[in-house]
Design an enzyme around this catalytic site. Sequence first.
Site, PDB file in Angstrom:
ATOM      1  N   GLY A   1       0.903  -1.093  -0.049  1.00 52.70           N
ATOM      2  CA  GLY A   1       0.063   0.094   0.007  1.00 52.70           C
ATOM      3  C   GLY A   1       0.857   1.056  -0.152  1.00 52.70           C
ATOM      4  O   GLY A   1       0.389   2.329  -0.233  1.00 52.70           O
TER       5      GLY A   1
ATOM      6  N   GLY B   1     -10.280  13.692 -34.967  1.00 53.51           N
ATOM      7  CA  GLY B   1     -10.448  13.824 -33.566  1.00 53.51           C
ATOM      8  C   GLY B   1      -9.132  14.375 -32.912  1.00 53.51           C
ATOM      9  O   GLY B   1      -9.369  15.087 -31.763  1.00 53.51           O
ATOM     10  N   ALA B   2      -8.134  13.927 -33.513  1.00 48.36           N
ATOM     11  CA  ALA B   2      -6.842  14.354 -32.750  1.00 48.36           C
ATOM     12  C   ALA B   2      -6.721  15.791 -33.024  1.00 48.36           C
ATOM     13  O   ALA B   2      -5.964  16.401 -32.142  1.00 48.36           O
ATOM     14  CB  ALA B   2      -5.566  13.595 -33.312  1.00 48.36           C
TER      15      ALA B   2
HETATM   16  C1  HXC Z   1       8.672  -4.221  10.890  1.00 48.90           C
HETATM   17  C2  HXC Z   1      10.254  -4.481   9.600  1.00 48.90           C
HETATM   18  C3  HXC Z   1       9.403  -4.660   8.326  1.00 48.90           C
HETATM   19  C4  HXC Z   1       8.153  -4.128   8.669  1.00 48.90           C
HETATM   20  C5  HXC Z   1      11.586  -4.521   7.656  1.00 48.90           C
HETATM   21  N1  HXC Z   1      11.723  -4.550   8.973  1.00 48.90           N
HETATM   22  N2  HXC Z   1      10.277  -4.760   7.260  1.00 48.90           N
HETATM   23  N3  HXC Z   1       9.651  -4.381  10.723  1.00 48.90           N
HETATM   24  N4  HXC Z   1       7.784  -4.344   9.983  1.00 48.90           N
HETATM   25  N5  HXC Z   1       7.092  -4.305   7.713  1.00 48.90           N
HETATM   26  C6  HXC Z   1      12.759  -4.483   9.810  1.00 48.90           C
HETATM   27  C7  HXC Z   1      13.434  -5.698   9.697  1.00 48.90           C
HETATM   28  O1  HXC Z   1      13.153  -6.570  10.734  1.00 48.90           O
HETATM   29  C8  HXC Z   1      14.832  -5.366  10.202  1.00 48.90           C
HETATM   30  O2  HXC Z   1      14.851  -5.130  11.522  1.00 48.90           O
HETATM   31  C9  HXC Z   1      14.885  -4.028   9.594  1.00 48.90           C
HETATM   32  O3  HXC Z   1      13.983  -3.662   9.241  1.00 48.90           O
HETATM   33  C10 HXC Z   1      15.609  -3.928   8.316  1.00 48.90           C
HETATM   34  O4  HXC Z   1      15.228  -4.955   7.577  1.00 48.90           O
HETATM   35  P1  HXC Z   1      15.995  -6.338   6.696  1.00 48.90           P
HETATM   36  O5  HXC Z   1      15.003  -7.096   6.146  1.00 48.90           O
HETATM   37  O6  HXC Z   1      16.928  -6.774   7.408  1.00 48.90           O
HETATM   38  O7  HXC Z   1      16.455  -5.251   5.284  1.00 48.90           O
HETATM   39  P2  HXC Z   1      16.742  -5.641   3.975  1.00 48.90           P
HETATM   40  O8  HXC Z   1      17.083  -7.169   3.802  1.00 48.90           O
HETATM   41  O9  HXC Z   1      17.370  -4.760   3.269  1.00 48.90           O
HETATM   42  O10 HXC Z   1      15.138  -6.070   3.370  1.00 48.90           O
HETATM   43  C11 HXC Z   1      14.270  -5.118   3.099  1.00 48.90           C
HETATM   44  C12 HXC Z   1      12.919  -5.319   2.807  1.00 48.90           C
HETATM   45  C13 HXC Z   1      12.340  -6.283   3.792  1.00 48.90           C
HETATM   46  C14 HXC Z   1      13.091  -5.935   1.365  1.00 48.90           C
HETATM   47  C15 HXC Z   1      11.935  -4.132   2.816  1.00 48.90           C
HETATM   48  O11 HXC Z   1      12.787  -6.025   5.237  1.00 48.90           O
HETATM   49  C16 HXC Z   1      11.023  -6.779   3.681  1.00 48.90           C
HETATM   50  O12 HXC Z   1      10.663  -7.593   2.771  1.00 48.90           O
HETATM   51  N6  HXC Z   1      10.164  -6.317   4.553  1.00 48.90           N
HETATM   52  C17 HXC Z   1       8.671  -6.841   4.747  1.00 48.90           C
HETATM   53  C18 HXC Z   1       8.057  -5.777   3.696  1.00 48.90           C
HETATM   54  C19 HXC Z   1       6.559  -5.994   3.695  1.00 48.90           C
HETATM   55  O13 HXC Z   1       6.094  -7.105   3.292  1.00 48.90           O
HETATM   56  N7  HXC Z   1       6.000  -4.903   4.295  1.00 48.90           N
HETATM   57  C20 HXC Z   1       4.550  -4.944   4.473  1.00 48.90           C
HETATM   58  C21 HXC Z   1       3.680  -4.480   3.387  1.00 48.90           C
HETATM   59  S1  HXC Z   1       2.041  -4.362   3.550  1.00 48.90           S
HETATM   60  P3  HXC Z   1      16.152  -5.139  12.470  1.00 48.90           P
HETATM   61  O14 HXC Z   1      15.719  -5.276  13.905  1.00 48.90           O
HETATM   62  O15 HXC Z   1      16.704  -6.735  12.295  1.00 48.90           O
HETATM   63  O16 HXC Z   1      17.197  -4.263  12.133  1.00 48.90           O
HETATM   64  C22 HXC Z   1       2.014  -3.034   3.616  1.00 48.90           C
HETATM   65  C23 HXC Z   1       0.460  -2.471   3.717  1.00 48.90           C
HETATM   66  C24 HXC Z   1       0.048  -1.125   3.699  1.00 48.90           C
HETATM   67  O17 HXC Z   1       2.650  -1.958   3.801  1.00 48.90           O
HETATM   68  C25 HXC Z   1      -1.054  -0.816   3.467  1.00 48.90           C
HETATM   69  C26 HXC Z   1      -1.380   0.542   3.362  1.00 48.90           C
HETATM   70  C27 HXC Z   1      -2.857   0.759   2.556  1.00 48.90           C
END
Ligand code: HXC
Length: 533
Positions: free
Chosen positions: A189, A423-424
Site C-alpha cells: 500500500g 478527432g486528434a
Molecule cells: C517491521 C520491519 C518491516 C516491517 C522490515 N523490518 N520490514 N519491521 N515491519 N514491515 C525490519 C526488519 O525486521 C529489520 O529489523 C529491519 O527492518 C531491516 O530489514 P531487513 O529485512 O534486514 O532489510 P533488507 O534485507 O534490506 O530487506 C528490506 C525489505 C524487507 C525488502 C523491505 O525487510 C521486507 O521484505 N520487509 C517486509 C516488507 C513488507 O512486506 N511490508 C509490509 C507490506 S504491507 P532489524 O531489527 O533486524 O534491524 C503494507 C501494507 C500497507 O505495507 C497498506 C497501506 C494501505
Amino acid sequence: MTEPTKTKKTDAPAAAPKTTADKIKALDKRRDRIRNSGTAEAVAKRHNAGRMTARERIENLLDADSFMEMYQHRTHRATDFGMAGKDLPADGVVTGVGAVSGRVIHIASQDFMVQGGTLGAAHGDKIVEMMKMALKAGTPFVMINDSGGARIQEGIDALNGYGGIFYHNTLASGVVPQISLICGPCAGGAAYSPALTDFVIMVRGQQMFITGPEVVKQVTGEVIDGESLGGADTHATITGNIHFVVDTDQQALDVAKRLLSFIPSNNIEDPPAQNVSKPVDMTEIPELDAIIPDSARDPYDVRSIIRLIVDNGDFFEIMEHFATNIVIGFARIDTMVVGIVANQPAVKAGVIDIDAADKAARFIRFCNAFNIPLVTFVDTPGYLPGVDQEYHGIIRHGAKMLFAYSATTTPKLTVILRKAYGGAYIAMSCKALNADRLCAWPTAEIAVMGAEGAVEIIHRRDIKAAEDAKAKRKELIDEYNAKFNTPYLAAQRGYIDEVIRPRETRRYLAQALRTLQNKRDLRPPKKHGLMPL
Ligand code: HXC
C-alpha cells in the site's frame, strides 16, 4: 558527532538532570542519538552501495543550513512483539522545513536504518503533519520513500497511518505541488502515496509494487523477478507510474530541484521567474523554416523544434520513456514558464493512443492547477485504430485529453506544425476547446483525415469507374490535398488565428504569453467536473 547508536531498547531512565546546564546537555545527548540513527556499519553499507542516509538526502536537496527539523522527539507507543521501550530515533522518518533555491518546502525522508523505515502511528502522523504544514504555508511537499512498508508490530495503527497520508495527499492535490522520490523499497500500500502525488522520481535498483514476485507466483503462477515486475525502468517505460528514472540518490535530488525551479509553490502563485517588464523578445529562428520534411510521411523529432523555440534550448522533458509518441515537459519562453505538449512524429507517426492520452491529460491537469500556460505543438495523424485500443477504452482515455484541455483556464496556445487530422485535431487544443491563440505553419494539413483514406471513401465509385484507376486516384488525392490539406481553409473560417512562418514562432508565442498574463476564464461554480477516469 557522537558514534551512531544501534537501534536498541531504551536504557533504564537516568537520574533527572538538575541544573540548567545539565538539562541542556541532556537535550544535546538526545538530539545526537536521534541524528545518528544508524550504526557506523549500516551507514558504511549504504555509502558503499552508493546510497545516502535519510538525513544526507535532505542535506543534499536543501540549501545549506536551511533545514529545521520538526517533531524529532515523536516516537511509537507500541508494546507488543518486542516493541516495548524500543528506541526508534525520530520514529524512522526525518521531517521538517527548509529551502530549495531560496523557496520554502516541507519534507519527509524515511530512515531505513530505523526499523527498516517502517511506518507506525507516530511515523505516519509526522508525515501527515508535514503535509498539513505545507498546505497551511502554501509550499511544495517532498516525500523521500525508503521503507519496508507498514510496521508489522503496529498493525492497524500502521494501516491507519497510511490512510491519513493518502487522505492528506488528496487534500493537498492541486493546492501545493507534491513530489515523491523512491530511493528505497516501496511495496504494498505504500506505493499508493507516490501514486497520489504529482511527480515520482525513482532510483534504479529500487522496486515498487503492490505485491512482490512471491505473491504474484502464488496467486497467478507467473514467474517474474522483482526488477522486471517493479523496477524503475519497468515503471518508466511500461506502467507509466513514474515520471523520472535516475541512477543515484544525488540524481534524484537534482531532478527534484530542477522540477521545483519550474513550478509555483502553490495554486495561487504564478510559476517562478516571470519577468514581464522587459520588451518582448522578437528574435526569429531561421532554422525552423527548414525543419519540416517535404514529404508528409517523413518523420522528424519534435523536440528539435521545441529546443529551438524555448529559452536556451532548455526543455525539461517529463516521462521521457513512456508513450514516447507524445512529448510533455516544462520550459521557458521569453522567461515565462510553460508546459509543453507535442505530438512526436518520430514515434508511431505521432498517433495518439491510450497511454499518450493519459500522459498528456494528467500533465495538462497539473499545469492548469498550478497556473502554468500550455503550449501545444500538433503533428498527428489521429487516434490509433485497432481492436486492442478499442477494447482497452481508447474512447474513455482519449476523452481525458478533450476534458483536460476544455477544463483548462490557464493560457492555451497551439501551433499546428503539420498533420492535424480528425478527432486528434480537436484533442490537441483546437479553437473549439477554447484555445486562446492558434497558429499554423504553412506546412499544416488540417482535415478530417489524410487524402489517401479520404478519396477511397468519398470517391470509391469514381475510382472504380475510371479507365486508369491509379491516375484517377492520384488526381483526386491532389485535388483533396489542394482543398483541405492546407491551413488556409481553417484560417478563412477562423479556426486558426494566423498562418505564420516557422521562424516567427518564438516571438508569436512570447507575445501571446505576455498578452495573456492576466487571462480570466470564469466557469460556472460546481463541486468538480466528472473527468472520464
Ligand atoms: C517491521 C520491519 C518491516 C516491517 C522490515 N523490518 N520490514 N519491521 N515491519 N514491515 C525490519 C526488519 O525486521 C529489520 O529489523 C529491519 O527492518 C531491516 O530489514 P531487513 O529485512 O534486514 O532489510 P533488507 O534485507 O534490506 O530487506 C528490506 C525489505 C524487507 C525488502 C523491505 O525487510 C521486507 O521484505 N520487509 C517486509 C516488507 C513488507 O512486506 N511490508 C509490509 C507490506 S504491507 P532489524 O531489527 O533486524 O534491524 C503494507 C501494507 C500497507 O505495507 C497498506 C497501506 C494501505
